[in-house]
Design an enzyme around this catalytic site. Sequence first.
Site, PDB file in Angstrom:
ATOM      1  N   GLU A  94       0.903  -1.226   0.002  1.00 30.19           N
ATOM      2  CA  GLU A  94      -0.045   0.060  -0.092  1.00 30.19           C
ATOM      3  C   GLU A  94       0.966   1.183  -0.150  1.00 30.19           C
ATOM      4  O   GLU A  94       1.828   1.027   0.611  1.00 30.19           O
ATOM      5  CB  GLU A  94      -0.904  -0.056   1.248  1.00 30.19           C
ATOM      6  CG  GLU A  94      -1.944  -1.221   1.339  1.00 30.19           C
ATOM      7  CD  GLU A  94      -2.734  -1.422   2.406  1.00 30.19           C
ATOM      8  OE1 GLU A  94      -3.614  -2.173   2.306  1.00 30.19           O
ATOM      9  OE2 GLU A  94      -2.853  -0.576   3.274  1.00 30.19           O
ATOM     10  N   CYS A 107       3.198   8.263   2.061  1.00 41.30           N
ATOM     11  CA  CYS A 107       3.753   7.375   2.831  1.00 41.30           C
ATOM     12  C   CYS A 107       3.955   5.977   1.899  1.00 41.30           C
ATOM     13  O   CYS A 107       3.037   5.529   1.495  1.00 41.30           O
ATOM     14  CB  CYS A 107       2.616   6.967   3.619  1.00 41.30           C
ATOM     15  SG  CYS A 107       2.964   5.695   5.181  1.00 41.30           S
ATOM     16  N   CYS A 114       6.702  -7.807   6.648  1.00 41.53           N
ATOM     17  CA  CYS A 114       7.765  -7.267   7.575  1.00 41.53           C
ATOM     18  C   CYS A 114       8.384  -8.631   8.440  1.00 41.53           C
ATOM     19  O   CYS A 114       7.365  -9.100   8.913  1.00 41.53           O
ATOM     20  CB  CYS A 114       7.554  -6.004   8.323  1.00 41.53           C
ATOM     21  SG  CYS A 114       8.949  -5.205   9.151  1.00 41.53           S
ATOM     22  N   CYS A 118       6.557  -6.484  14.893  1.00 44.57           N
ATOM     23  CA  CYS A 118       6.111  -5.875  16.289  1.00 44.57           C
ATOM     24  C   CYS A 118       4.919  -6.508  16.753  1.00 44.57           C
ATOM     25  O   CYS A 118       3.901  -6.460  15.738  1.00 44.57           O
ATOM     26  CB  CYS A 118       6.146  -4.381  16.007  1.00 44.57           C
ATOM     27  SG  CYS A 118       7.822  -3.687  15.386  1.00 44.57           S
ATOM     28  N   CYS A 121       1.466  -4.383  15.013  1.00 46.33           N
ATOM     29  CA  CYS A 121       1.357  -3.740  13.951  1.00 46.33           C
ATOM     30  C   CYS A 121       0.855  -4.954  12.843  1.00 46.33           C
ATOM     31  O   CYS A 121       1.046  -6.138  13.001  1.00 46.33           O
ATOM     32  CB  CYS A 121       2.938  -3.661  13.284  1.00 46.33           C
ATOM     33  SG  CYS A 121       3.020  -3.301  11.566  1.00 46.33           S
ATOM     34  N   GLY A 161       6.665  -2.361   6.126  1.00 46.36           N
ATOM     35  CA  GLY A 161       7.980  -2.990   5.781  1.00 46.36           C
ATOM     36  C   GLY A 161       9.298  -1.940   6.480  1.00 46.36           C
ATOM     37  O   GLY A 161       8.843  -0.927   7.303  1.00 46.36           O
ATOM     38  N   GLU A 162      10.265  -2.830   6.842  1.00 47.48           N
ATOM     39  CA  GLU A 162      11.309  -2.080   7.688  1.00 47.48           C
ATOM     40  C   GLU A 162      12.305  -1.596   6.431  1.00 47.48           C
ATOM     41  O   GLU A 162      13.098  -2.387   5.679  1.00 47.48           O
ATOM     42  CB  GLU A 162      11.986  -2.921   8.576  1.00 47.48           C
ATOM     43  CG  GLU A 162      13.094  -2.547   9.276  1.00 47.48           C
ATOM     44  CD  GLU A 162      13.259  -1.130   9.754  1.00 47.48           C
ATOM     45  OE1 GLU A 162      12.433  -0.710  10.758  1.00 47.48           O
ATOM     46  OE2 GLU A 162      13.845  -0.449   9.249  1.00 47.48           O
ATOM     47  N   SER A 193      11.748   5.810   8.311  1.00 45.04           N
ATOM     48  CA  SER A 193      11.278   5.496   9.696  1.00 45.04           C
ATOM     49  C   SER A 193      11.969   4.257   9.763  1.00 45.04           C
ATOM     50  O   SER A 193      11.856   3.109   9.237  1.00 45.04           O
ATOM     51  CB  SER A 193       9.940   5.431   9.719  1.00 45.04           C
ATOM     52  OG  SER A 193       9.327   4.909  10.938  1.00 45.04           O
ATOM     53  N   SER A 215      11.229   4.245  15.560  1.00 47.71           N
ATOM     54  CA  SER A 215      10.011   3.913  16.374  1.00 47.71           C
ATOM     55  C   SER A 215      10.433   3.363  17.700  1.00 47.71           C
ATOM     56  O   SER A 215      10.582   2.105  17.768  1.00 47.71           O
ATOM     57  CB  SER A 215       9.281   2.777  15.511  1.00 47.71           C
ATOM     58  OG  SER A 215       8.849   3.240  14.217  1.00 47.71           O
ATOM     59  N   LEU A 216       9.903   4.100  18.552  1.00 40.44           N
ATOM     60  CA  LEU A 216      10.787   3.580  20.074  1.00 40.44           C
ATOM     61  C   LEU A 216       9.693   2.666  20.902  1.00 40.44           C
ATOM     62  O   LEU A 216      10.011   1.630  21.347  1.00 40.44           O
ATOM     63  CB  LEU A 216      10.980   5.107  20.950  1.00 40.44           C
ATOM     64  CG  LEU A 216      11.937   5.084  22.033  1.00 40.44           C
ATOM     65  CD1 LEU A 216      13.299   4.114  21.796  1.00 40.44           C
ATOM     66  CD2 LEU A 216      12.090   6.240  22.757  1.00 40.44           C
ATOM     67  N   HIS A 217       8.639   3.372  21.198  1.00 39.33           N
ATOM     68  CA  HIS A 217       7.432   2.748  21.584  1.00 39.33           C
ATOM     69  C   HIS A 217       7.244   2.095  22.935  1.00 39.33           C
ATOM     70  O   HIS A 217       6.616   1.529  23.547  1.00 39.33           O
ATOM     71  CB  HIS A 217       6.806   1.487  20.898  1.00 39.33           C
ATOM     72  CG  HIS A 217       6.561   1.903  19.319  1.00 39.33           C
ATOM     73  ND1 HIS A 217       6.129   2.841  18.889  1.00 39.33           N
ATOM     74  CD2 HIS A 217       7.233   0.944  18.210  1.00 39.33           C
ATOM     75  CE1 HIS A 217       6.244   2.979  17.536  1.00 39.33           C
ATOM     76  NE2 HIS A 217       6.650   1.853  17.157  1.00 39.33           N
ATOM     77  N   ASN A 294      -3.812   2.257  16.410  1.00 37.51           N
ATOM     78  CA  ASN A 294      -4.963   1.866  15.372  1.00 37.51           C
ATOM     79  C   ASN A 294      -5.091   0.660  15.436  1.00 37.51           C
ATOM     80  O   ASN A 294      -4.280  -0.423  15.099  1.00 37.51           O
ATOM     81  CB  ASN A 294      -4.322   2.127  13.960  1.00 37.51           C
ATOM     82  CG  ASN A 294      -4.493   3.752  13.718  1.00 37.51           C
ATOM     83  OD1 ASN A 294      -5.487   4.610  14.028  1.00 37.51           O
ATOM     84  ND2 ASN A 294      -3.183   4.396  13.444  1.00 37.51           N
ATOM     85  N   CYS A 337      -1.540   4.262   9.862  1.00 38.06           N
ATOM     86  CA  CYS A 337      -0.412   3.835  10.522  1.00 38.06           C
ATOM     87  C   CYS A 337      -0.656   2.334  10.891  1.00 38.06           C
ATOM     88  O   CYS A 337      -1.566   2.321  11.905  1.00 38.06           O
ATOM     89  CB  CYS A 337       0.379   4.703  11.568  1.00 38.06           C
ATOM     90  SG  CYS A 337       1.567   5.678  10.871  1.00 38.06           S
TER      91      CYS A 337
HETATM   92  N1  SAH Z   1       9.023  -0.223   9.780  1.00 39.82           N
HETATM   93  C1  SAH Z   1       9.107   0.862  10.146  1.00 39.82           C
HETATM   94  C2  SAH Z   1       8.134   1.970   9.248  1.00 39.82           C
HETATM   95  C3  SAH Z   1       6.886   1.256   8.893  1.00 39.82           C
HETATM   96  S1  SAH Z   1       5.779   1.570  10.453  1.00 39.82           S
HETATM   97  C4  SAH Z   1       9.002   1.474  11.636  1.00 39.82           C
HETATM   98  O1  SAH Z   1       8.483   0.496  12.257  1.00 39.82           O
HETATM   99  O2  SAH Z   1       9.494   2.445  11.827  1.00 39.82           O
HETATM  100  C5  SAH Z   1       5.141   3.322  10.431  1.00 39.82           C
HETATM  101  C6  SAH Z   1       4.876   3.582  11.963  1.00 39.82           C
HETATM  102  O3  SAH Z   1       3.693   3.081  12.089  1.00 39.82           O
HETATM  103  C7  SAH Z   1       5.928   3.053  13.037  1.00 39.82           C
HETATM  104  O4  SAH Z   1       6.243   4.036  14.100  1.00 39.82           O
HETATM  105  C8  SAH Z   1       5.001   1.951  13.502  1.00 39.82           C
HETATM  106  O5  SAH Z   1       5.514   1.570  14.955  1.00 39.82           O
HETATM  107  C9  SAH Z   1       3.707   2.467  13.497  1.00 39.82           C
HETATM  108  N2  SAH Z   1       2.409   1.560  13.847  1.00 39.82           N
HETATM  109  C10 SAH Z   1       2.675   0.225  13.285  1.00 39.82           C
HETATM  110  N3  SAH Z   1       1.541  -0.489  13.784  1.00 39.82           N
HETATM  111  C11 SAH Z   1       0.645   0.612  14.340  1.00 39.82           C
HETATM  112  C12 SAH Z   1      -0.668   0.455  14.869  1.00 39.82           C
HETATM  113  N4  SAH Z   1      -1.464  -0.712  14.783  1.00 39.82           N
HETATM  114  N5  SAH Z   1      -1.160   1.641  15.339  1.00 39.82           N
HETATM  115  C13 SAH Z   1      -0.577   2.822  15.219  1.00 39.82           C
HETATM  116  N6  SAH Z   1       0.887   2.894  14.999  1.00 39.82           N
HETATM  117  C14 SAH Z   1       1.254   1.595  14.267  1.00 39.82           C
HETATM  118 FE1  SF4 Z   2       7.791  -3.867  10.481  1.00 39.62          FE
HETATM  119 FE2  SF4 Z   2       7.467  -1.313  11.397  1.00 39.62          FE
HETATM  120 FE3  SF4 Z   2       5.463  -2.989  11.353  1.00 39.62          FE
HETATM  121 FE4  SF4 Z   2       7.623  -3.381  13.012  1.00 39.62          FE
HETATM  122  S1  SF4 Z   2       6.057  -1.505  13.254  1.00 39.62           S
HETATM  123  S2  SF4 Z   2       6.315  -4.942  12.183  1.00 39.62           S
HETATM  124  S3  SF4 Z   2       9.369  -2.816  11.964  1.00 39.62           S
HETATM  125  S4  SF4 Z   2       6.631  -2.275   9.763  1.00 39.62           S
END
Ligand code: SAH
Ligand code: SF4
Length: 361
Positions: A94, A107, A114, A118, A121, A161-162, A193, A215-217, A294, A337
């Site tokens: 997408e 985006c 990926c 995570c 995600c 993807g990463e 990112s 992406s710290l979290h 989300n 996201c």
């Molecule tokens: N793989 C890379 C870039 C793609 S994800 C990364 O992880 O940074 C883009 C952003 O969306 C990241 O910060 C990711 O952590 C966030 N994201 C992933 N799943 C999400 C969700 N369900 N709700 C909100 N943000 C999310």
């Molecule tokens: Fe991959 Fe980014 Fe999703 Fe983590 S948040 S699974 S690194 S796309």
Amino acid sequence: MTPGLDNLLGQSPAGLRAWVEAQGEKPFRATQLLKWIHQQRCTDFSAMSNLAKPFREMLSARATLESLPILRDLQSADGTRKWLLDAGNGNAIETVFIPEDDRGTLCVSSQAGCTVACTFCSTGHQGFARNLNAAEIIGQLHMADRLLPHPVSNVVMMGMGEPLLNLDAVLPALALMLDDNAYGLSRRKVTVSTSGIVPQMDRLAAECPVALAVSLHAPTDAMRDVLVPINRKYPLRELMAACRAYLEVAPRDFITFEYVLLDGVNDQAEHAYQLLDLMEASGVKAKFNLIPFNPFPQSEYRKPRPEAIRRFGQILIDGGFVTTTRKTRGDDIDAACGQLAGEIQDRTQITQRRIPIVQHD
Ligand code: SAH
Ligand code: SF4
């Protein structure tokens, strides 16, 4: 892809020059060609009217300009637009455009699926299908610029993807985004990112320093090990050191830290205070971007209540950090996201490859 033809869409400016020279042509022709492909967004060599006819004929015989076919083109009530692209073998990726006034942010995806997995995600939940190549990455910008009424002013590698696990394809695409004869975006307006692939952060810094979002979290290794499993391989101390090193060459003087807020998991006041401690200890100049979770169909987490989101943000602001909370856009077309899942029709094609994780103590 047409077999036997060289796909020139993903060639970096330097790569295109080398290809043109290998065909026995003068290097200036590569610049003309670059402009036709990426500024005029022309995909038909025979229509490149100011190129010499023999050169056009050679191009038609040996080369092609191909990217992923569009499966669906969805428009949200708020102006957000999402394209679903066919990555083959039943996989889809997408691309999302988020408009702001007379400009907008695209985006872009870097992989179908990926490997980082995570837990919050949707892309991570579906496993990994394959890396996109440079043509398929820059093709998303090429397509958007062709189909949108306004040019794209910012690109964020925040789709599926990463990106730092596919740098060989991402780097030529970034070079095209930045080149004045192609998309001409400034380094500050192109953001990669990452979940924190430390060695590849160093490579990005050395080869193409654009704006960086991490992406710290989570504020601690114990929590981040669970949410972002790559943390077991590259823990916070190493991640923060890589951020410090990146800032020495970065086009901006801060790192954007993304933080998905998960109800009852990482959204408590104590976590915000731990985050301030982490920042103080690491000395990384930072901005925060809070992303309320989300939800997606198989997710086990919930979005925090608005008060919890506000309280968390306020602690960071009071601690001296510029902090933004991301608005959810494109809700009606699932364009937010972490919701980018493509539509994988044939799951048997997905190899469940995971990155080997080395435990740290
Ligand atoms: N793989 C890379 C870039 C793609 S994800 C990364 O992880 O940074 C883009 C952003 O969306 C990241 O910060 C990711 O952590 C966030 N994201 C992933 N799943 C999400 C969700 N369900 N709700 C909100 N943000 C999310
Ligand atoms: Fe991959 Fe980014 Fe999703 Fe983590 S948040 S699974 S690194 S796309």
